[in-house]
Enzyme design. Sequence first.
Site, mmCIF file in Angstrom:
data_model
loop_
_atom_site.group_PDB
_atom_site.id
_atom_site.type_symbol
_atom_site.label_atom_id
_atom_site.label_comp_id
_atom_site.label_asym_id
_atom_site.label_seq_id
_atom_site.Cartn_x
_atom_site.Cartn_y
_atom_site.Cartn_z
ATOM 1 N N HIS A 1 -8.295 -4.466 -0.920
ATOM 2 C CA HIS A 1 -7.079 -3.870 -0.376
ATOM 3 C C HIS A 1 -6.751 -4.379 1.020
ATOM 4 O O HIS A 1 -5.589 -4.673 1.319
ATOM 5 C CB HIS A 1 -7.213 -2.344 -0.357
ATOM 6 C CG HIS A 1 -5.909 -1.627 -0.208
ATOM 7 N ND1 HIS A 1 -5.032 -1.441 -1.249
ATOM 8 C CD2 HIS A 1 -5.305 -1.069 0.879
ATOM 9 C CE1 HIS A 1 -3.966 -0.785 -0.833
ATOM 10 N NE2 HIS A 1 -4.102 -0.547 0.466
ATOM 11 N N ASP B 1 -9.580 -3.911 -5.949
ATOM 12 C CA ASP B 1 -9.086 -3.084 -4.852
ATOM 13 C C ASP B 1 -10.008 -1.873 -4.704
ATOM 14 O O ASP B 1 -10.210 -1.116 -5.656
ATOM 15 C CB ASP B 1 -7.652 -2.634 -5.155
ATOM 16 C CG ASP B 1 -6.962 -1.993 -3.964
ATOM 17 O OD1 ASP B 1 -7.517 -1.015 -3.432
ATOM 18 O OD2 ASP B 1 -5.874 -2.456 -3.578
ATOM 19 N N SER C 1 0.836 -1.193 0.000
ATOM 20 C CA SER C 1 0.000 0.000 0.000
ATOM 21 C C SER C 1 0.883 1.261 0.000
ATOM 22 O O SER C 1 1.688 1.451 -0.907
ATOM 23 C CB SER C 1 -0.956 -0.029 1.195
ATOM 24 O OG SER C 1 -1.915 1.014 1.123
#
Length: 464
Positions: A398, A365, A223
Amino acid sequence: MGQRPWHRVITTATVVGLLLSPATHVAAEPLDGTAVRIEPTPTLTLPPELDEFYRPAASIVAAAEPGQVLRARTIAPAYFGFAPLNIDAWQLLYRSTNSFGEAIATVTTVLKPRGPAPDGGRKLLSYQIAEDSAAQYCAPSYVVQSGSIPADYINAAEILIPIAAGIGQGWTVALPDYEGPNSAYGASLLSAQTTLDGIRAVQSFAPAQLSGVQTPTALWGYSGGTIPSSFAAELKQHYAPELNIVGIAAGGVAAADFPEALRHNNNGAFTGLLTGVLAGFANEYPEFRQLIRERVDPIGQLLIGSKLVLCHSMGAAIVPFYNFFGAFHGGDPLGHPVVQRIIAENALGQRTPSVPVYIYHAQYDEILPSSGVDRLVQKYCAEGAPSVTYVRELLAEHMSGVATHLPGAFHWLRDRLNGVPAQPGCAISSPTTIVTDPEFAQAAMELLPTAVQALLGQAIGTGG
């Protein structure tokens, strides 16, 4: 060194730490192999905003070379600030470069297993935590110390990944404060340079038990941690060609398409992350800070300013579903020349990676659309990148990707550090799920017991 654009804030947690901590102790300081004095472990655990260790004289920084260690100290590492970790740990203040080519100083935390190194020295894993914050006390170097107040509990928890995966393998681990002294969240060029210079600093630090620039080195981030990691893959050959980087793993890739990610999150559940990036850009770019003052309405300015005192968790959660673009006067903010230039400077895809890369991204995501990563990988492959492994998981998003990217990234990096050549060319796969893959169970059996041992204060990685 530059000034922060807004006044620093001393939090309640900081005041409590000052009242409860004993006085600072000064002791004799040994020397390491680079003739830098190693200062003793601080008995007063201060956030960077109040810790003089982080603030060298500007003349000293300007006179140093990129990656040169300016100060060093031992620290007492702990999980969530109170669970002692049975590993050796230091912090290095070193010289790096900001987005404008100017000298700055930042800190990297060095962790290694206790005991002698194996023949030939240890391998190095530089792990970039998803700091995602525009306040210094959210930095890994503070969070990892015993006696810290882990206001950023997400970052504090993520520290366990490089400890289990890196220390558990007998590697030395570096955790750079890659956002630099101004906490420039989202500034890719700065973050990559501070990460690469952090590797230089650790490799020159004798107690890290490495073999200098010959040290097999890997980078890893998820991330927000992919901002420095992925950009370093593109920048390495230009900025630090001497480093022996054998592979870079990035999961949940940010900065593949900044405009798309900003539009996707505006007025959505993760608007807090959007305004955090804007605060980070304002910390690094004076012209961006001025643009906010001139073009953003008072409520928008208040929201951006709040991110300067909030860490990852709170910064992301506060004020969802806010239309920040609507707070900008004068049209689409992404069409403004200042915004376009800064985004272009910090976007991935400017160069082709010179080292093998492993990329993981969930197809759906919910924070970072996969289409930008797809295009980035296609560009890398078309330009002849030496080795690209791209995993596009279908039944993931995510948050779950934090776990599902671990097996592939860990085993891929371990192979690279063990000298197994990366597959040349591009290998793109789109598994339905990774949870049922035998590799997932294998990684869990390898990493979970090691993580538990670390949490219980047992020594790990001592087998070399």
